[in-house]
Design a protein around this motif. Structure first.
Motif, mmCIF file in Angstrom:
data_model
loop_
_atom_site.group_PDB
_atom_site.id
_atom_site.type_symbol
_atom_site.label_atom_id
_atom_site.label_comp_id
_atom_site.label_asym_id
_atom_site.label_seq_id
_atom_site.Cartn_x
_atom_site.Cartn_y
_atom_site.Cartn_z
ATOM 1 N N UNK A 216 2.617 -34.791 23.847
ATOM 2 C CA UNK A 216 2.024 -35.021 22.530
ATOM 3 C C UNK A 216 2.908 -34.448 21.452
ATOM 4 N N UNK A 217 2.568 -33.291 20.953
ATOM 5 C CA UNK A 217 3.403 -32.607 19.960
ATOM 6 C C UNK A 217 3.776 -31.202 20.420
ATOM 7 N N UNK A 218 3.567 -30.911 21.691
ATOM 8 C CA UNK A 218 3.813 -29.558 22.194
ATOM 9 C C UNK A 218 5.298 -29.215 22.234
ATOM 10 N N UNK B 244 10.049 -43.095 16.421
ATOM 11 C CA UNK B 244 9.325 -43.266 15.155
ATOM 12 C C UNK B 244 7.850 -43.537 15.432
ATOM 13 N N UNK B 245 7.564 -44.313 16.476
ATOM 14 C CA UNK B 245 6.170 -44.507 16.864
ATOM 15 C C UNK B 245 5.593 -43.236 17.472
ATOM 16 N N UNK B 246 6.412 -42.462 18.169
ATOM 17 C CA UNK B 246 5.974 -41.157 18.657
ATOM 18 C C UNK B 246 5.498 -40.304 17.487
ATOM 19 N N UNK B 247 6.266 -40.288 16.409
ATOM 20 C CA UNK B 247 5.879 -39.499 15.247
ATOM 21 C C UNK B 247 4.597 -40.029 14.625
ATOM 22 N N UNK B 248 4.447 -41.357 14.584
ATOM 23 C CA UNK B 248 3.213 -41.920 14.041
ATOM 24 C C UNK B 248 2.008 -41.425 14.831
ATOM 25 N N UNK B 249 2.124 -41.406 16.162
ATOM 26 C CA UNK B 249 1.021 -40.911 16.987
ATOM 27 C C UNK B 249 0.806 -39.421 16.773
ATOM 28 N N UNK B 250 1.890 -38.672 16.547
ATOM 29 C CA UNK B 250 1.769 -37.238 16.314
ATOM 30 C C UNK B 250 1.050 -36.944 15.000
ATOM 31 N N UNK B 251 1.241 -37.820 14.012
ATOM 32 C CA UNK B 251 0.675 -37.611 12.677
ATOM 33 C C UNK B 251 -0.715 -38.222 12.545
ATOM 34 N N UNK B 252 -0.955 -39.361 13.222
ATOM 35 C CA UNK B 252 -2.216 -40.087 13.077
ATOM 36 C C UNK B 252 -3.135 -39.678 14.222
ATOM 37 N N UNK C 135 -4.594 -38.656 31.321
ATOM 38 C CA UNK C 135 -4.354 -38.696 29.870
ATOM 39 C C UNK C 135 -2.864 -38.876 29.588
ATOM 40 N N UNK C 136 -2.539 -39.331 28.400
ATOM 41 C CA UNK C 136 -1.147 -39.454 27.987
ATOM 42 C C UNK C 136 -0.865 -38.402 26.934
ATOM 43 N N UNK C 137 0.107 -37.536 27.204
ATOM 44 C CA UNK C 137 0.418 -36.453 26.290
ATOM 45 C C UNK C 137 -0.771 -35.553 26.017
ATOM 46 N N UNK C 138 -1.676 -35.456 27.000
ATOM 47 C CA UNK C 138 -2.868 -34.648 26.824
ATOM 48 C C UNK C 138 -4.010 -35.361 26.141
ATOM 49 N N UNK D 20 4.862 -33.761 9.492
ATOM 50 C CA UNK D 20 6.127 -34.049 10.176
ATOM 51 C C UNK D 20 7.057 -32.834 10.125
ATOM 52 N N UNK D 21 7.134 -32.179 8.975
ATOM 53 C CA UNK D 21 8.012 -31.011 8.859
ATOM 54 C C UNK D 21 7.480 -29.830 9.660
ATOM 55 N N UNK D 22 6.148 -29.767 9.846
ATOM 56 C CA UNK D 22 5.566 -28.685 10.634
ATOM 57 C C UNK D 22 5.998 -28.761 12.095
ATOM 58 N N UNK D 23 6.481 -29.916 12.529
ATOM 59 C CA UNK D 23 6.985 -30.074 13.897
ATOM 60 C C UNK D 23 8.435 -29.611 14.022
ATOM 61 N N UNK D 24 8.985 -29.064 12.942
ATOM 62 C CA UNK D 24 10.326 -28.482 13.012
ATOM 63 C C UNK D 24 11.432 -29.372 12.502
ATOM 64 N N UNK D 25 11.096 -30.490 11.866
ATOM 65 C CA UNK D 25 12.120 -31.390 11.328
ATOM 66 C C UNK D 25 12.385 -31.064 9.857
ATOM 67 N N UNK D 26 13.627 -31.286 9.429
ATOM 68 C CA UNK D 26 13.975 -31.122 8.023
ATOM 69 C C UNK D 26 13.676 -32.416 7.280
ATOM 70 N N UNK D 27 13.374 -32.327 5.976
ATOM 71 C CA UNK D 27 13.082 -33.548 5.217
ATOM 72 C C UNK D 27 14.325 -34.408 5.082
#
Length: 422
Positions: free
Chosen positions: A258-260, A205-213, A308-311, A101-108
């Motif tokens: 996706x996460x681009x 929040x579900x977007x992040x779940x898909x980005x991580x899972x 495709x969705x988000x690639x 999650x932090x690798x996507x540029x978010x702070x903890x």
């Protein structure tokens, strides 16, 4: 003065009974119930235990007869050093999840160091407790109000202690943790989450779940589960994106590819960092999505499994579970048919056309929407702009049905008429 705001992941089931391998060195210890945040509602004087990592602590209740007692023998032996299998699995998952999650540029999430009732040592706290029916987890966002603006804030998460059945329990656990932890990240960006619509708070929040899972779309057994199942619900909805709550996640997944482009999500929340009144979801979407109409059209086509969705391509099981397009113009018993549909702002509709496989040509005319907001899925069509309408011609021998994909990026609802003939 504190202002609590709660965010909950909605209905889904989970079962996890097998301990994760390679975690034998994880030990728990007893802690005072006075250190627990108020969210889990542990009884005063409860026997609480905790196991931790560098950035997390996981609490559970071993009080005899407690309603929060985790399942399994290890949770009921009154020895905190014997860590329940669910805690072991959470401990194994949270650090890699946080890193992604932090690798996507978010702070903890903001630190709770020094807070008397939220653990207080700076690590993020996860509590195991009994949840209401249909709830997997809750994240509590708390902040201190200073001179009319949000001041210092902190957060903690409560997840299930006893686990109902699920098709893919481990995937659902990973999804829940990623979803809830992102609520804590959101709290740092915009602490008054209750002022934002659920399509933003829960959808991202579900977007992040898909980005991580990475395996969220994998179909196993009956095709159900939070993320792919919510795409199916969105594909059958006539509501605008900004009224879809948790189901809006697919739109954000498409808008960010996706996460681009995670900066879009960061911008979305930073706009609300000091907000003091409820915001309008349509206005927020328009402010951060620069190419709204093409993004909507790409998303709508992905919902119909045409793109495709988000690639990410959706599995065949998704296509098998799609609802029939509605309304359906059936040319089998007659030569022509028409229907008028209402398309909401930042929304879409999927009228269908069906015909018997025979020689000839099927013509579809769409009136009331710009040609850039209309596409055909399920058949190869030739587009012909004609007299202020959009006309599609389809070789009847090559297909027996087609879906008309219509989106509306405008600010008011549209009445769009679809006519078909053969």
């Amino acid at each position: 003065m504190t202002w609590p705001g709660l965010a909950a992941l909605s209905a889904a089931a989970l079962a996890l009974t097998v301990p994760a391998s390679g975690l034998a060195a994880v030990h728990g210890r007893a802690v005072s119930s006075a250190l627990a945040a108020p969210g889990p509602a542990y009884a005063p004087g409860s026997r609480l235990c905790v196991a931790g990592t560098h950035n997390f602590r996981v609490f559970w209740d071993e009080t005899r007869g407690s309603r929060h007692l985790p399942a399994g023998k290890s949770a009921g032996d009154q020895r905190c050093s014997t860590v329940p299998s669910l805690v072991l699995r959470i401990v194994a998952l949270v650090e890699p999840m946080r890193s992604r999650e932090l690798a996507l540029g978010f702070k903890p999430p903001a630190s709770d160091a020094g807070r008397p009732r939220n653990g207080g040592d700076g690590r993020y706290d996860i509590y195991l407790a009994r949840q209401a029916s249909g709830i997997l987890g809750r994240t509590r966002c708390t902040y201190v109000r200073t001179t009319g603006r949000p001041g210092r804030r902190w957060s903690s998460t409560t997840v299930f202690a006893r686990l109902p059945l699920a098709v893919d329990p481990d995937r659902l656990l990973r999804e829940t943790l990623a979803h809830e932890y992102f609520h804590a990240v959101q709290c740092r960006l915009a602490p008054r989450l209750e002022l934002l619509p659920s399509s933003i708070v829960e959808g991202t929040a579900n977007w992040m779940a898909a980005a991580v899972i990475a395996d969220w779309a994998r179909a196993e057994g009956p095709f159900l589960g939070n993320l792919p199942g919510r795409l199916l619900r969105s594909a059958g909805s006539t509501r605008p994106i900004t009224r879809q709550g948790y189901d809006a996640w697919g739109f954000w997944f498409q808008a960010t590819q996706g996460t681009t482009h995670p900066s879009l999500i960061r911008t979305l929340f930073r706009r609300s960092a000091n907000r003091t009144r409820r915001t309008d979801g349509d206005a927020e979407v328009r402010a951060v999505v620069p190419a709204l109409e093409p993004t909507l059209l790409q998303y709508a086509l992905a919902l119909r499994a045409a793109l495709p969705i988000g690639g990410r391509a959706l599995p065949q099981a998704y296509r098998n579970n799609l609802r029939d397009p509605s309304p359906l113009l059936d040319l089998g018993p007659r030569r022509s048919a028409s229907a008028t549909v209402r398309v909401e702002p930042i929304g879409y509709r999927f009228p269908g056309v069906a015909w018997e496989d025979d020689a000839g040509r099927v013509t579809i005319r769409v009136v009331g929407a710009p040609g850039s907001s209309i596409e055909i899925a399920g058949a190869t069509a030739r587009r012909i702009p004609r007299d202020g309408s959009t006309v599609f011609e389809i070789d009847a021998e090559l297909a027996g049905e087609a879906t008309v994909v219509i989106v509306n990026a405008g600010r008011t609802a549209r009445s769009v008429t679809v006519s078909a003939s053969r």
